[in-house]
Design a protein around this motif. Structure first.
Motif, PDB file in Angstrom:
ATOM      1  N   HIS A  75       0.953  -1.198   0.190  1.00  0.00           N
ATOM      2  CA  HIS A  75      -0.048   0.116   0.122  1.00  0.00           C
ATOM      3  C   HIS A  75       0.896   1.122  -0.039  1.00  0.00           C
ATOM      4  CE1 HIS A  75       0.686  -0.691   4.141  1.00  0.00           C
ATOM      5  NE2 HIS A  75       0.329   0.324   4.574  1.00  0.00           N
ATOM      6  N   ASP A  79       5.370   4.872   5.652  1.00  0.00           N
ATOM      7  CA  ASP A  79       6.040   3.875   6.313  1.00  0.00           C
ATOM      8  C   ASP A  79       6.351   2.443   5.543  1.00  0.00           C
ATOM      9  OD1 ASP A  79       3.656   3.239   7.104  1.00  0.00           O
ATOM     10  OD2 ASP A  79       4.269   2.220   8.884  1.00  0.00           O
ATOM     11  N   HIS A  80       5.896   2.526   4.278  1.00  0.00           N
ATOM     12  CA  HIS A  80       6.038   1.327   3.653  1.00  0.00           C
ATOM     13  C   HIS A  80       6.723   1.733   2.257  1.00  0.00           C
ATOM     14  CE1 HIS A  80       3.679  -1.497   5.913  1.00  0.00           C
ATOM     15  NE2 HIS A  80       3.116  -0.428   6.480  1.00  0.00           N
ATOM     16  N   HIS A 168      -7.705  -0.626   5.283  1.00  0.00           N
ATOM     17  CA  HIS A 168      -6.224   0.184   5.840  1.00  0.00           C
ATOM     18  C   HIS A 168      -6.032   1.148   4.945  1.00  0.00           C
ATOM     19  CE1 HIS A 168      -2.756   0.991   8.064  1.00  0.00           C
ATOM     20  NE2 HIS A 168      -2.070   1.054   7.067  1.00  0.00           N
ATOM     21  N   ASP A 187      -0.419  -4.126   5.743  1.00  0.00           N
ATOM     22  CA  ASP A 187      -1.252  -3.890   7.021  1.00  0.00           C
ATOM     23  C   ASP A 187      -2.687  -4.408   7.088  1.00  0.00           C
ATOM     24  OD1 ASP A 187       1.115  -2.840   7.631  1.00  0.00           O
ATOM     25  OD2 ASP A 187       0.396  -0.789   7.614  1.00  0.00           O
ATOM     26  N   HIS A 234       3.916  -5.006  10.372  1.00  0.00           N
ATOM     27  CA  HIS A 234       4.160  -4.609  11.607  1.00  0.00           C
ATOM     28  C   HIS A 234       4.030  -5.921  12.284  1.00  0.00           C
ATOM     29  CE1 HIS A 234       4.108  -0.259  10.325  1.00  0.00           C
ATOM     30  NE2 HIS A 234       2.913  -0.704   9.558  1.00  0.00           N
TER      31      HIS A 234
HETATM   32 ZN   LIG Z   1       2.194   0.389   7.992  1.00  0.00          ZN
END
Ligand SMILES: [Zn+2]
Length: 250
Positions: A75, A79-80, A168, A187, A234
């Protein structure tokens, strides 16, 4: 066995979480490398400060950056996508569901409302401190991205089958590596409670999901895959029948 050999083996085994699938990032934020016939796919791109983890691993395994054929993003969250731009600039093809392409174009993002609402939680604050330290405010936009859609089997190393699991984010996808019984879940399901800063059972991301009800409904798309190594965005890997993970998470 000599001490040097022991160290080397340990390092290699530490990252390998399923046959030919390697985990990178930090305890809080994961990205993966999939190895297939001497070619590599990177799945997700962590944060900018994670990028230096890649070169020494490539070197140790006899690869260079030129062997990274593709970058697949589960996605478009920052943070990805931390070092996505570096890989694209080096010539890797990047893939992401079209519903998240705008997320990637608009990087870096300001903090979303759910983020600010959860800052009072000490566990979450530690996650935020790590993200800021590791460059979340400086993630480069990624514009040159190929679309990937539900049921596509991507022609990249590892041949992941795309499972669209919106909720998400609108474009969230999981990736099924059928030949090695691996489900990279992004996620859609995680195993770390980012609000309490704790490892746990398979779970939804809760407040971080753009549409919680949709995220819950999307779990049905993952049913029936059998025994898998579930690799979340995560938290630690989870192993077992995917339907058990879905029961626990829903
Ligand atoms: Zn994430």
């Amino acid at each position: 066995m000599s001490p040097a050999a022991t160290t080397d083996t340990t390092e290699a085994d530490d990252r390998e979480v399923a046959p030919g699938v390697y985990r990178f990032g930090t305890a809080r934020i994961n990205w993966y490398v999939v190895e297939d016939d001497d070619a590599l796919t990177v799945v997700d791109a962590g944060l900018p400060a994670h990028y230096p983890q890649l070169a020494p691993w490539l070197d140790r395994h006899g690869y260079t950056l030129d062997d990274v054929d593709a970058l697949v993003l589960t996605h478009g969250d920052a943070d990805h996508a931390g070092f996505a731009r570096h890989l694209v600039d080096r010539g890797s093809s990047a893939y992401c569901h079209p519903d998240d392409h705008h997320h990637l174009r608009d990087l870096p993002h300001g903090p979303p409302a759910w983020f600010l609402r959860n800052l009072w939680r000490p566990g979450f604050l530690r996650y935020v401190v790590e993200m800021v330290r590791d460059g979340i405010r400086d993630v480069d936009p990624v514009t040159d991205v190929e679309p990937m859609n539900d049921s596509d089997v991507l022609d990249v190393p590892g041949s992941p089958r795309v499972i669209h699991v919106p909720g998400h984010t609108p474009g969230s996808c999981a990736l099924h590596l059928e030949d090695r019984d691996v489900l990279i879940a992004g996620d859609a399901i995680v195993t770390r409670d980012i609000y309490r800063n704790r490892e746990g059972d398979p779970q939804l991301m809760g407040p971080a999901d753009e549409d919680t009800a949709l995220a819950r409904r999307s779990l049905d798309e993952l049913a029936g895959l059998g025994d898998v190594t579930l690799l979340p965005g995560h938290g630690n890997p989870w192993r077992g029948d995917v339907d058990t993970a879905l029961d626990i998470a829903s």
